[in-house]
Design a protein around this motif. Sequence first.
Motif, PDB file in Angstrom:
ATOM      1  N   LEU A 309      -0.171  -1.926   3.753  1.00 18.71           N
ATOM      2  CA  LEU A 309       0.614  -1.877   4.989  1.00 18.71           C
ATOM      3  C   LEU A 309       2.098  -1.736   4.666  1.00 18.71           C
ATOM      4  O   LEU A 309       2.811  -0.940   5.288  1.00 18.71           O
ATOM      5  CB  LEU A 309       0.371  -3.139   5.819  1.00 18.71           C
ATOM      6  N   ILE A 310       2.569  -2.516   3.711  1.00 20.08           N
ATOM      7  CA  ILE A 310       3.978  -2.442   3.326  1.00 20.08           C
ATOM      8  C   ILE A 310       4.278  -1.112   2.644  1.00 20.08           C
ATOM      9  O   ILE A 310       5.322  -0.496   2.883  1.00 20.08           O
ATOM     10  CB  ILE A 310       4.359  -3.622   2.419  1.00 20.08           C
ATOM     11  N   LEU A 311       3.353  -0.663   1.794  1.00 18.60           N
ATOM     12  CA  LEU A 311       3.565   0.615   1.104  1.00 18.60           C
ATOM     13  C   LEU A 311       3.618   1.768   2.104  1.00 18.60           C
ATOM     14  O   LEU A 311       4.435   2.688   1.951  1.00 18.60           O
ATOM     15  CB  LEU A 311       2.450   0.837   0.084  1.00 18.60           C
ATOM     16  N   GLU A 312       2.766   1.724   3.124  1.00 20.27           N
ATOM     17  CA  GLU A 312       2.790   2.768   4.145  1.00 20.27           C
ATOM     18  C   GLU A 312       4.060   2.675   4.992  1.00 20.27           C
ATOM     19  O   GLU A 312       4.614   3.692   5.414  1.00 20.27           O
ATOM     20  CB  GLU A 312       1.551   2.658   5.041  1.00 20.27           C
ATOM     21  N   ALA A 313       4.508   1.450   5.235  1.00 16.24           N
ATOM     22  CA  ALA A 313       5.756   1.283   5.983  1.00 16.24           C
ATOM     23  C   ALA A 313       6.936   1.847   5.209  1.00 16.24           C
ATOM     24  O   ALA A 313       7.847   2.461   5.781  1.00 16.24           O
ATOM     25  CB  ALA A 313       5.977  -0.198   6.298  1.00 16.24           C
ATOM     26  N   ILE A 314       6.933   1.656   3.882  1.00 11.30           N
ATOM     27  CA  ILE A 314       8.001   2.211   3.050  1.00 11.30           C
ATOM     28  C   ILE A 314       7.994   3.733   3.117  1.00 11.30           C
ATOM     29  O   ILE A 314       9.048   4.380   3.171  1.00 11.30           O
ATOM     30  CB  ILE A 314       7.845   1.720   1.595  1.00 11.30           C
ATOM     31  N   LYS A 315       6.787   4.328   3.165  1.00 14.49           N
ATOM     32  CA  LYS A 315       6.673   5.786   3.261  1.00 14.49           C
ATOM     33  C   LYS A 315       7.046   6.298   4.652  1.00 14.49           C
ATOM     34  O   LYS A 315       7.306   7.488   4.833  1.00 14.49           O
ATOM     35  CB  LYS A 315       5.252   6.217   2.933  1.00 14.49           C
ATOM     36  N   GLY A 316       7.029   5.421   5.643  1.00 12.76           N
ATOM     37  CA  GLY A 316       7.351   5.837   7.007  1.00 12.76           C
ATOM     38  C   GLY A 316       6.152   6.186   7.854  1.00 12.76           C
ATOM     39  O   GLY A 316       6.318   6.638   8.995  1.00 12.76           O
ATOM     40  N   THR A 317       4.934   5.991   7.347  1.00  8.18           N
ATOM     41  CA  THR A 317       3.746   6.303   8.129  1.00  8.18           C
ATOM     42  C   THR A 317       3.382   5.181   9.098  1.00  8.18           C
ATOM     43  O   THR A 317       2.546   5.373   9.982  1.00  8.18           O
ATOM     44  CB  THR A 317       2.547   6.591   7.205  1.00  8.18           C
ATOM     45  N   ILE A 318       3.961   4.010   8.917  1.00  4.67           N
ATOM     46  CA  ILE A 318       3.834   2.907   9.870  1.00  4.67           C
ATOM     47  C   ILE A 318       5.224   2.607  10.396  1.00  4.67           C
ATOM     48  O   ILE A 318       6.172   2.460   9.611  1.00  4.67           O
ATOM     49  CB  ILE A 318       3.221   1.651   9.212  1.00  4.67           C
ATOM     50  N   GLN A 319       5.376   2.540  11.711  1.00  2.61           N
ATOM     51  CA  GLN A 319       6.680   2.226  12.288  1.00  2.61           C
ATOM     52  C   GLN A 319       7.036   0.787  11.942  1.00  2.61           C
ATOM     53  O   GLN A 319       6.260  -0.138  12.207  1.00  2.61           O
ATOM     54  CB  GLN A 319       6.659   2.425  13.809  1.00  2.61           C
ATOM     55  N   SER A 320       8.197   0.606  11.361  1.00  6.21           N
ATOM     56  CA  SER A 320       8.523  -0.717  10.836  1.00  6.21           C
ATOM     57  C   SER A 320      10.025  -0.929  10.784  1.00  6.21           C
ATOM     58  O   SER A 320      10.818   0.012  10.886  1.00  6.21           O
ATOM     59  CB  SER A 320       7.934  -0.885   9.429  1.00  6.21           C
ATOM     60  N   LEU A 321      10.392  -2.186  10.606  1.00  4.39           N
ATOM     61  CA  LEU A 321      11.768  -2.598  10.388  1.00  4.39           C
ATOM     62  C   LEU A 321      11.764  -3.666   9.301  1.00  4.39           C
ATOM     63  O   LEU A 321      10.764  -4.365   9.118  1.00  4.39           O
ATOM     64  CB  LEU A 321      12.383  -3.175  11.665  1.00  4.39           C
TER      65      LEU A 321
END
Length: 329
Positions: A309-321
């Motif tokens: 989840l964190i790795l995908e967030a870093i890639k931008g595929t999960i909307q995150s802050l």
Amino acid sequence: MGLKKYWDLLTIITLSALLNILILYFPDSLARKVLGLSFILFFPGYVFITTLSPNKQELDNLERLALSFGLSIAIVPLIGLGLNYTPWGIRFIPLLISLTIFNVIFAIIAIYRRSTAFEPWVPWITMERVKNELEWESSSKLDKALTIILILAILTSIGTLSYVITHPKPGEAFTEFYILGPNGKGSDYPTTMTIAQNATIIIGIVNHEHRNVTYYVQIWLVNLTWDNTTNTTIIHEMYPMPGWFNVTLPPVPVNIEGNWTPQFERNYTFSINKPGRWQVWFLLFKDKTPTLPPAPPDGNYAETNAKNLILEAIKGTIQSLKLNVDVRP
């Protein structure tokens, strides 16, 4: 002939004022959309060409019709360009007022010019005049067929343009996801804390997805580093933080005219019980939340698939802050 001599120009003045009333009191009405097409694509060019050529022999009817559309397409962007250098900018209300003033002023000038013309052009539409304009009786069968095809093409183009304008495609679907400092501003974030110290931020969501959406927010405490040798992110620790929540929000339109207003905001208070450099990750999911693996005995999800989840967030595929926090003893 009286006022009948100026019926077309008086009609444009009346319809321009009527459009302003429709926009003010009935903004979603079909009449507003249909009248708005003429207001933009025909009225400016018509009053302008009538002002320039008030006499009958200067232009024939077809030329006036074509120039009315062509000049309107040229005049409206020029008015917008002028507004761009004013404090009001290219905005809906200033553009509406500017076009209304343009139509009214030039319609009044055109009325004066027609009243002083030696052979004024006054539009009276009858089948006999249309036939004479098209030279119908003297035309060959081929010319008549081509004329009919041309008229049908013009009507089809106007109908297609009207449909596209009155049934616009929805704008881009997106979600605003943000965090603010405790004072409701994009500053004063709690980036330096001591162990067990409480800190507060504001989590905000705005739905521009054109449909009702149920949002799920996960909050993780993460310790990670970047490996320059392998060019990969290494997650050492990953703990779920309390305060996960979900909320269902209706869609709201994007407002580029007025002041921005929040749709959903929630205060989030947290503390961190271990010293070090941490990242607090806020992950946003739409409609459903991903299934997590069983909780490890020590609560550290870094060695489970949850780290993706964190790795995908870093890639931008999960909307995150994320919020970087330095926790001191």
